[in-house]
Design an enzyme around this catalytic site. Structure first.
Site, PDB file in Angstrom:
ATOM      1  N   ASP A  10       0.382   3.742  -2.040  1.00  0.00           N
ATOM      2  CA  ASP A  10       1.541   4.503  -2.526  1.00  0.00           C
ATOM      3  C   ASP A  10       1.116   5.893  -2.997  1.00  0.00           C
ATOM      4  OD1 ASP A  10       4.183   4.922  -3.080  1.00  0.00           O
ATOM      5  OD2 ASP A  10       4.169   3.850  -5.000  1.00  0.00           O
ATOM      6  N   GLY A  13       3.991  10.755  -0.565  1.00  0.00           N
ATOM      7  CA  GLY A  13       5.040  11.774  -0.735  1.00  0.00           C
ATOM      8  C   GLY A  13       4.718  12.691  -1.902  1.00  0.00           C
ATOM      9  N   HIS A  27       1.758  11.643   4.496  1.00  0.00           N
ATOM     10  CA  HIS A  27       1.501  10.438   5.296  1.00  0.00           C
ATOM     11  C   HIS A  27       0.301  10.658   6.215  1.00  0.00           C
ATOM     12  CE1 HIS A  27       4.928   8.535   3.630  1.00  0.00           C
ATOM     13  NE2 HIS A  27       5.831   9.265   4.246  1.00  0.00           N
ATOM     14  N   LEU A 121     -14.629  -7.392  10.106  1.00  0.00           N
ATOM     15  CA  LEU A 121     -13.568  -7.204   9.097  1.00  0.00           C
ATOM     16  C   LEU A 121     -12.245  -7.584   9.759  1.00  0.00           C
ATOM     17  CD1 LEU A 121     -12.406  -5.901   6.405  1.00  0.00           C
ATOM     18  CD2 LEU A 121     -12.264  -3.756   7.671  1.00  0.00           C
ATOM     19  N   ARG A 184       4.026  -2.401  -9.826  1.00  0.00           N
ATOM     20  CA  ARG A 184       4.922  -3.348  -9.156  1.00  0.00           C
ATOM     21  C   ARG A 184       4.217  -3.949  -7.955  1.00  0.00           C
ATOM     22  NH1 ARG A 184       8.770   0.816 -10.079  1.00  0.00           N
ATOM     23  NH2 ARG A 184       8.246   1.907  -8.153  1.00  0.00           N
TER      24      ARG A 184
HETATM   25  C1  FPP Z   1       3.927   5.128   0.464  1.00  0.00           C
HETATM   26  O1  FPP Z   1       3.923   6.438  -0.075  1.00  0.00           O
HETATM   27  C2  FPP Z   1       3.443   5.143   1.829  1.00  0.00           C
HETATM   28  C3  FPP Z   1       4.158   4.777   2.940  1.00  0.00           C
HETATM   29  C4  FPP Z   1       5.559   4.304   2.903  1.00  0.00           C
HETATM   30  C5  FPP Z   1       3.577   4.869   4.285  1.00  0.00           C
HETATM   31  C6  FPP Z   1       2.149   4.422   4.405  1.00  0.00           C
HETATM   32  C7  FPP Z   1       1.547   5.047   5.578  1.00  0.00           C
HETATM   33  C8  FPP Z   1       0.289   5.527   5.648  1.00  0.00           C
HETATM   34  C9  FPP Z   1      -0.696   5.387   4.561  1.00  0.00           C
HETATM   35  C10 FPP Z   1      -0.162   6.274   6.833  1.00  0.00           C
HETATM   36  C11 FPP Z   1      -0.459   5.553   8.082  1.00  0.00           C
HETATM   37  C12 FPP Z   1      -0.932   4.176   7.983  1.00  0.00           C
HETATM   38  C13 FPP Z   1      -1.525   3.536   8.990  1.00  0.00           C
HETATM   39  C14 FPP Z   1      -1.897   2.095   8.833  1.00  0.00           C
HETATM   40  C15 FPP Z   1      -1.842   4.201  10.264  1.00  0.00           C
HETATM   41  P1  FPP Z   1       5.298   7.084  -0.491  1.00  0.00           P
HETATM   42  O2  FPP Z   1       5.816   7.867   0.660  1.00  0.00           O
HETATM   43  O3  FPP Z   1       6.233   6.034  -0.998  1.00  0.00           O
HETATM   44  O4  FPP Z   1       4.839   8.046  -1.646  1.00  0.00           O
HETATM   45  P2  FPP Z   1       5.693   8.489  -2.918  1.00  0.00           P
HETATM   46  O5  FPP Z   1       5.874   7.263  -3.768  1.00  0.00           O
HETATM   47  O6  FPP Z   1       4.807   9.512  -3.560  1.00  0.00           O
HETATM   48  O7  FPP Z   1       6.982   9.072  -2.407  1.00  0.00           O
END
Ligand code: FPP
Length: 251
Positions: A10, A13, A27, A121, A184
């Site tokens: 997390d 963003g 991302h 892994l 959470r």
């Molecule tokens: C949460 O951060 C992240 C996601 C919803 C997307 C996760 C994706 C990646 C880590 C990139 C690609 C992954 C792979 C496996 C290729 P958020 O957007 O909710 O962040 P925020 O809470 O700061 O808004």
């Protein structure tokens, strides 16, 4: 040392917003942090890593962000799978695969087939995954067996149920990590996390480094895991598979 680590990645963003960049840049940086994490697990001999890449709820994000994430998944799979295979990583996906485009599904299937026999892994990507859905799907599968006369309802116990949830063949996660500062579980692996040690960090996912992961391992090593027993009884559940989790005596 944990045998299985599960992570909620997390903070992508917010990492981008702090730099006044669009969320998709976060991302992209998050995808690089995935590699940091895989390298760390391979170096330490951690057997399984499960990453929450996209929840069933994430489909509700703005269309532009969902589209950008889908492109990112395709690019990451095209770029990384051959190298993961070379390094002995077995790639798996859990979640509602049918909700993804044919292009993504084909890449998921291809990655799983190519890497099926690898053992350095086990890397599981949870994509369009939800813990409640996982449990509901297990209940549905058991109900089908009962309806077909293949299963006596009285035979349904914890062990049988555990054999029908995702990753039933792996030990349940020993260590859960969530980056980004929230405390959470957010509908991740609800069944499998019953006795998992939880560790939270303010570090935003794209800023993840080996030192942060090492802090999580150090904290894990200092915890006493009792699995509902007393400290004097030792650690009977350590290393036990999903299907052999000890009885759910309150901790
Ligand atoms: C949460 O951060 C992240 C996601 C919803 C997307 C996760 C994706 C990646 C880590 C990139 C690609 C992954 C792979 C496996 C290729 P958020 O957007 O909710 O962040 P925020 O809470 O700061 O808004």
């Amino acid at each position: 040392m944990p045998a299985h680590i599960a992570i909620i990645m997390d903070g992508n963003g917010r990492w981008a917003q702090q730099r006044r960049r669009p969320r998709v840049i976060g991302h992209r940086a998050g995808a690089r942090a995935v590699n940091v994490c895989i390298d760390f697990c391979l170096e330490r001999g951690i057997a399984a890593l499960t990453l929450f890449a996209f929840s069933s709820e994430n489909w509700g994000r703005p269309e532009e962000e969902v589209g950008a994430l889908m492109k990112l998944f395709i690019n990451a799979l095209d770029r990384e799978v051959a190298e993961l295979h070379r390094r002995g990583v077995q790639v798996r996906f859990i979640g509602e695969r049918e909700r993804f485009s044919a292009a993504i599904r084909a890449r998921m299937d291809g990655a799983e087939t190519l890497t099926r026999a690898n053992h350095a892994l086990v890397l599981t990507i949870a994509a369009s995954y939800g813990g409640r859905q996982d449990i509901a799907a297990a209940a549905r599968a058991l109900a089908r067996d009962v309806a077909a006369g293949r299963l006596d309802p009285d035979a349904i116990d914890e062990r049988l149920f555990a054999s029908r949830v995702a990753l039933a063949d792996l030990p349940p996660p020993d260590l859960f990590i969530r980056t980004g500062g929230d405390f959470r579980i957010s509908n991740f692996m609800l069944w499998q996390l019953a006795y998992t040690e939880l560790w939270f960090t303010e570090t935003l996912w794209p800023a993840l480094d080996a030192a942060t992961l090492q802090r999580a391992l150090d904290e894990f090593a200092s915890r006493e895991r009792r699995f509902g027993l007393t400290g004097a009884q030792g650690q009977p559940g350590a290393g036990a598979g999903n299907a052999t989790t000890p009885d759910e005596t309150p901790a």
